[in-house]
Design a protein around this motif. Structure first.
Motif, PDB file in Angstrom:
ATOM      1  N   TYR A 175     -28.670  24.162 -33.039  1.00 19.54           N
ATOM      2  CA  TYR A 175     -28.635  22.796 -33.198  1.00 19.54           C
ATOM      3  C   TYR A 175     -28.825  22.200 -31.992  1.00 19.54           C
ATOM      4  CZ  TYR A 175     -26.949  24.647 -37.632  1.00 19.54           C
ATOM      5  OH  TYR A 175     -26.836  25.723 -39.739  1.00 19.54           O
ATOM      6  N   ALA A 176     -28.986  20.930 -32.869  1.00 21.60           N
ATOM      7  CA  ALA A 176     -29.367  19.031 -31.524  1.00 21.60           C
ATOM      8  C   ALA A 176     -27.521  19.207 -31.125  1.00 21.60           C
ATOM      9  CB  ALA A 176     -29.563  18.311 -31.647  1.00 21.60           C
ATOM     10  N   CYS A 177     -26.968  18.465 -30.236  1.00 26.32           N
ATOM     11  CA  CYS A 177     -25.847  17.615 -29.425  1.00 26.32           C
ATOM     12  C   CYS A 177     -26.266  16.711 -29.685  1.00 26.32           C
ATOM     13  CB  CYS A 177     -25.098  18.767 -28.343  1.00 26.32           C
ATOM     14  SG  CYS A 177     -23.128  17.191 -28.408  1.00 26.32           S
ATOM     15  N   THR A 178     -26.154  15.610 -30.344  1.00 24.90           N
ATOM     16  CA  THR A 178     -26.117  14.283 -29.444  1.00 24.90           C
ATOM     17  C   THR A 178     -25.463  13.492 -28.608  1.00 24.90           C
ATOM     18  OG1 THR A 178     -24.942  13.062 -31.906  1.00 24.90           O
ATOM     19  CG2 THR A 178     -27.255  14.029 -31.914  1.00 24.90           C
ATOM     20  N   ASN A 179     -24.704  14.317 -28.231  1.00 21.48           N
ATOM     21  CA  ASN A 179     -24.075  13.938 -27.036  1.00 21.48           C
ATOM     22  C   ASN A 179     -24.841  14.158 -25.965  1.00 21.48           C
ATOM     23  OD1 ASN A 179     -21.717  11.535 -26.292  1.00 21.48           O
ATOM     24  ND2 ASN A 179     -21.451  13.839 -25.170  1.00 21.48           N
ATOM     25  N   CYS A 180     -24.450  15.386 -25.488  1.00 23.38           N
ATOM     26  CA  CYS A 180     -25.289  15.502 -24.274  1.00 23.38           C
ATOM     27  C   CYS A 180     -26.744  16.317 -24.308  1.00 23.38           C
ATOM     28  CB  CYS A 180     -24.248  17.271 -23.790  1.00 23.38           C
ATOM     29  SG  CYS A 180     -24.643  18.840 -25.243  1.00 23.38           S
ATOM     30  N   LEU A 181     -27.087  15.668 -25.756  1.00 23.62           N
ATOM     31  CA  LEU A 181     -28.558  16.192 -25.739  1.00 23.62           C
ATOM     32  C   LEU A 181     -29.172  17.315 -25.347  1.00 23.62           C
ATOM     33  CD1 LEU A 181     -29.599  11.858 -24.878  1.00 23.62           C
ATOM     34  CD2 LEU A 181     -29.265  13.341 -26.859  1.00 23.62           C
TER      35      LEU A 181
END
Ligand SMILES: [Zn+2]
Ligand SMILES: [Zn+2]
Ligand SMILES: [Zn+2]
Length: 461
Positions: free
Chosen positions: A76-82
């Motif tokens: 899945y994508a983490c939108t904080n650490c990109l």
């Protein structure tokens, strides 16, 4: 594209996906300057990427309402650490809430394009407002009214995945202070309405994760140390309402206060061997005297432990942990071996004296006819392993010769787990022997536990 005039380019760009928009921006200086990718474009590209087959499927909930560990890589994508990272880096809410789930192709979110806009910030703001006004639920329902999809499903397709730009991983939740705002030991109480999944502290978050089906606690805390046999080779467990030979164990991600690496609870040599329901915030033993809390700040993962106290000491601790788990399993299995015998004396009443335990034994063979006195079933229950097995086999031969044991025995079948016990007696014995053999192997060489803990189990799920 480069040969088109800039007016045309500007008209085409909004119809690209975020992935193609960023790829194009990397092809030349012209496009880099024209497109001028922003953080939101990179986030959107990641959210497109996580839906591709390379990132695998989804974390799901099964028929037993358990959050299952998916097979293969699921990221899945983490939108904080990109970054796109394995599902094990996220708590359950981050993956399972409707607005945070991966959207299927027919959802509203999957049909969105990059939405790139030219012009200054003010023009972009205006355009965004118009888009938002058009992007309403009622418009969505209207557009899809002839699709044949039921309204409830359409509503789901409208919402699903729409807040993924707020999904962040466990470590980012730590860095941004989310866990410290949502810390609370024992917030998991069964009657509580608490939605947060951190039962640890602000400094040491302990976060609820997926659930794994295990046949016993040794499999839960030492997965794969010994080969896992076919399901049919495991005896039933003591459960009041269900007949199953396994439990669903919750996995916990804990940020080791020594090395700051997130690891599963099994990497800390702690765990409630006495029960499936116990969380890391519970004592290891049943009614442990003097226990005054889990003290997560003192927990150290196996690697930190080996670094400060040495591999030998780690081996000793792991062996003690293993034995505590095995002792508990063995005491339960040994009770199960005995339990069915307490139903055997009831055969006489249930069959209106047509059969009795003494008769069953005497009719079994010439040698048992010579017995001066047939031991009662309760006496058999207390016998040694081998001796008791002799009598079990007599009983089993008798049962096997009946056309319909359930009809003959009536409610005896349901007393003292007689049904499971009479079928699985030897499976139970085998399992007890296996666990004893494993313990002997580990006592002879606790290095097996150390290498398991440090090498094979170092990247925990
Ligand atoms: Zn992150
Ligand atoms: Zn550590
Ligand atoms: Zn403490």
């Amino acid at each position: 594209m480069i040969s088109l005039t800039i007016d045309i380019q500007v008209l085409i760009l909004p119809f690209l996906t975020s992935t193609s928009l960023i790829s194009l921006s990397q092809t030349s200086r012209h496009f880099r300057q024209l497109i001028d990718s922003q953080r939101k474009d990179f986030v959107n590209r990641l959210l497109e990427l996580e839906c591709t087959p390379e990132c695998g499927g989804e974390v799901t909930i099964n028929d037993h309402a358990k959050i299952v560990i998916p097979l293969g890589t699921v990221s899945y994508a983490c939108t904080n650490c990109l970054k796109i990272i394995p599902h094990t880096h996220f708590d359950n809410h981050a993956l399972l809430r409707l607005r945070l789930r991966k959207p299927p192709p027919e959802s509203r979110v999957s049909q969105q394009l990059c939405g790139w806009m030219s012009g200054d910030a003010k023009a972009q703001g205006l355009k965004r407002q118009i888009d938002l006004r058009n992007d309403t639920l009622s418009n969505w329902m209207c557009q899809n009214s002839s699709s044949g999809i039921p309204a409830s499903k359409l509503l789901e397709l409208y919402k699903i995945g729409s807040a993924r730009n707020r999904r962040i991983c466990n470590e980012c939740k730590f860095i941004t202070g989310f866990w410290s705002r949502n810390a609370g030991i024992r917030s998991q109480s069964w009657r509580g309405k608490h939605r947060n999944s951190n039962i640890g502290t602000a400094a040491v978050p302990v976060v609820k994760g997926r659930q794994r089906r295990c046949h016993d606690s040794t499999e839960r805390y030492f997965p794969g140390l010994f080969p896992i046999a076919a399901d049919a080779e495991y005896p039933w467990r003591w459960k009041i309402y269900r007949e199953e030979n396994c439990d669903w164990w919750t996995l916990w991600s804990i940020r080791c206060p020594g090395c700051a690496i997130w690891q599963e609870r099994a990497g800390f040599r702690k765990g409630g061997g006495y029960g499936v329901k116990a969380t890391p915030a519970d004592p290891d033993g049943w009614r442990q005297p003097g226990w005054d809390g889990p003290h997560f700040e003192e927990w150290r993962c196996n690697r930190c432990f080996a670094k400060s106290l040495g591999k030998e000491q780690l081996g000793r601790e792991l062996l003690a942990f293993w034995k505590r788990l095995v002792d508990w399993e063995l005491s339960m299995f040994n009770q199960l071996l005995r339990v069915g015998w307490y139903a055997v004396d009831a055969i006489e009443d249930a069959t209106k004296k047509k059969y009795s335990w003494a008769q069953i034994v005497k009719r079994d063979s010439v040698s048992s006819q010579l017995l001066r006195k047939v031991p009662t079933a309760e006496e058999v229950a207390k016998m040694e392993f081998e001796q008791r097995r002799h009598y079990y086999r007599i009983l089993k031969r008798w049962l096997n010769n009946l056309d319909d044991p359930a009809a003959v025995l009536g409610d005896v079948m349901d007393r003292h787990w007689f049904r499971q016990w009479s079928n699985e007696y030897e499976i139970l014995e085998k399992r007890i022997e296996d666990l004893e053999t494993y313990t002997n192997i580990l006592e002879a060489d606790s290095g097996k536990l150390v290498s398991f803990a440090l090498d094979r189990y170092s990247s925990l799920v």
